[in-house]
Design a protein around this motif. Structure first.
Motif, PDB file in Angstrom:
ATOM      1  N   HIS A  74      -5.715  -1.460  -7.250  1.00  0.00           N
ATOM      2  CA  HIS A  74      -6.756  -0.555  -6.761  1.00  0.00           C
ATOM      3  C   HIS A  74      -6.107   0.756  -6.352  1.00  0.00           C
ATOM      4  O   HIS A  74      -4.980   0.765  -5.868  1.00  0.00           O
ATOM      5  N   GLN A  75      -6.820   1.837  -6.576  1.00  0.00           N
ATOM      6  CA  GLN A  75      -6.333   3.133  -6.113  1.00  0.00           C
ATOM      7  C   GLN A  75      -7.508   3.981  -5.671  1.00  0.00           C
ATOM      8  O   GLN A  75      -8.643   3.746  -6.074  1.00  0.00           O
ATOM      9  N   SER A 128      -8.569   7.686  -2.870  1.00  0.00           N
ATOM     10  CA  SER A 128      -8.127   8.858  -2.124  1.00  0.00           C
ATOM     11  C   SER A 128      -9.003   9.038  -0.896  1.00  0.00           C
ATOM     12  O   SER A 128     -10.100   8.478  -0.802  1.00  0.00           O
ATOM     13  N   VAL A 131      -0.682  -2.327 -10.126  1.00  0.00           N
ATOM     14  CA  VAL A 131      -1.626  -1.568  -9.305  1.00  0.00           C
ATOM     15  C   VAL A 131      -2.997  -2.192  -9.503  1.00  0.00           C
ATOM     16  O   VAL A 131      -3.518  -2.243 -10.614  1.00  0.00           O
ATOM     17  N   SER A 176      -3.678  10.101  -1.315  1.00  0.00           N
ATOM     18  CA  SER A 176      -4.003   9.237  -2.447  1.00  0.00           C
ATOM     19  C   SER A 176      -3.205   7.950  -2.246  1.00  0.00           C
ATOM     20  O   SER A 176      -2.078   7.985  -1.767  1.00  0.00           O
ATOM     21  N   PHE A 177      -3.818   6.843  -2.581  1.00  0.00           N
ATOM     22  CA  PHE A 177      -3.149   5.568  -2.325  1.00  0.00           C
ATOM     23  C   PHE A 177      -3.278   4.632  -3.516  1.00  0.00           C
ATOM     24  O   PHE A 177      -4.185   4.766  -4.338  1.00  0.00           O
ATOM     25  N   LYS A 178      -2.330   3.705  -3.571  1.00  0.00           N
ATOM     26  CA  LYS A 178      -2.337   2.648  -4.577  1.00  0.00           C
ATOM     27  C   LYS A 178      -2.103   1.326  -3.867  1.00  0.00           C
ATOM     28  O   LYS A 178      -1.168   1.198  -3.082  1.00  0.00           O
ATOM     29  N   LEU A 179      -2.949   0.358  -4.146  1.00  0.00           N
ATOM     30  CA  LEU A 179      -2.778  -0.997  -3.640  1.00  0.00           C
ATOM     31  C   LEU A 179      -2.119  -1.799  -4.745  1.00  0.00           C
ATOM     32  O   LEU A 179      -2.633  -1.870  -5.864  1.00  0.00           O
ATOM     33  N   ILE A 180      -0.973  -2.374  -4.438  1.00  0.00           N
ATOM     34  CA  ILE A 180      -0.151  -3.039  -5.447  1.00  0.00           C
ATOM     35  C   ILE A 180      -0.036  -4.519  -5.109  1.00  0.00           C
ATOM     36  O   ILE A 180       0.206  -4.892  -3.952  1.00  0.00           O
ATOM     37  N   LEU A 239       0.860  -1.172   0.000  1.00  0.00           N
ATOM     38  CA  LEU A 239       0.000   0.000   0.000  1.00  0.00           C
ATOM     39  C   LEU A 239       0.901   1.227   0.000  1.00  0.00           C
ATOM     40  O   LEU A 239       1.614   1.473   0.965  1.00  0.00           O
ATOM     41  N   ARG A 240       0.894   1.969  -1.099  1.00  0.00           N
ATOM     42  CA  ARG A 240       1.684   3.195  -1.212  1.00  0.00           C
ATOM     43  C   ARG A 240       0.753   4.380  -1.052  1.00  0.00           C
ATOM     44  O   ARG A 240      -0.260   4.470  -1.745  1.00  0.00           O
ATOM     45  N   ILE A 241       1.134   5.290  -0.162  1.00  0.00           N
ATOM     46  CA  ILE A 241       0.291   6.434   0.151  1.00  0.00           C
ATOM     47  C   ILE A 241       1.100   7.715   0.008  1.00  0.00           C
ATOM     48  O   ILE A 241       2.228   7.797   0.490  1.00  0.00           O
TER      49      ILE A 241
END
Length: 165
Positions: A115-116, A118, A113, A102-106, A73-75
């Protein structure tokens, strides 16, 4: 009370399942709590970023040991302070701390990626003549906003994983 029971019986057959129930599962049949524990929350710069990260890690693992990582999870966060109730002298009597994330689920296995989304939170606080009181009020507003944003991100990720993982 009886209406609530009847409503519960009516929903029992439609496939409705609470997101955070003890028996909540993902689409593949895995327990949602175990899937959430496998989400590795990447470091976020700054004090507020660290607060968001810590809130998510605790929410996902319950304070226990994290499961082997399946997702990252990158935020990214953006902070802003908005003056309110500005006096004729130009001093603000109140401020609003705004936190946008804002986030990206990797997928950790292939780096895609999956799911992304905010999340936004605003936390108002009053300004005082004492410097320490202003600093403390701002910290409290930052902490409230971080908790709200982390809860929103957790809910969005859990809903996605419950329906697709």
């Amino acid at each position: 009370m009886a209406c609530a029971g009847l409503a519960g019986l009516g929903l029992a057959g439609c496939g409705f399942q609470p997101l955070y129930g003890s028996n909540s599962t993902t689409a593949s049949g895995a327990k949602l709590s175990e899937t959430m524990a496998a989400v590795d929350v990447q470091p976020i710069p700054g004090r507020v970023g660290q607060k968001v990260r810590n809130e998510l890690i605790f929410a996902n693992t319950g304070g226990g040991v994290a499961a082997p990582q399946k997702f990252k999870l990158r935020i990214a966060i953006r902070e802003q302070v908005i003056n309110q109730l500005v006096r004729i002298s130009g001093d603000a009597k109140g401020q609003v701390y705004q936190l946008e994330a804002s986030f990206k689920l990797i997928d950790a296995s292939n780096g895609a990626v999956i799911h992304q989304g905010s999340a936004v939170s605003r936390a108002p606080y009053s300004r005082y003549q004492e410097i320490f009181a202003n600093v403390r009020a701002r910290y409290d507003a930052e902490n409230r906003a971080a908790e709200t944003v982390s809860e929103s991100i957790k809910t969005q990720v859990a809903a996605f994983l419950a329906s697709s993982a």
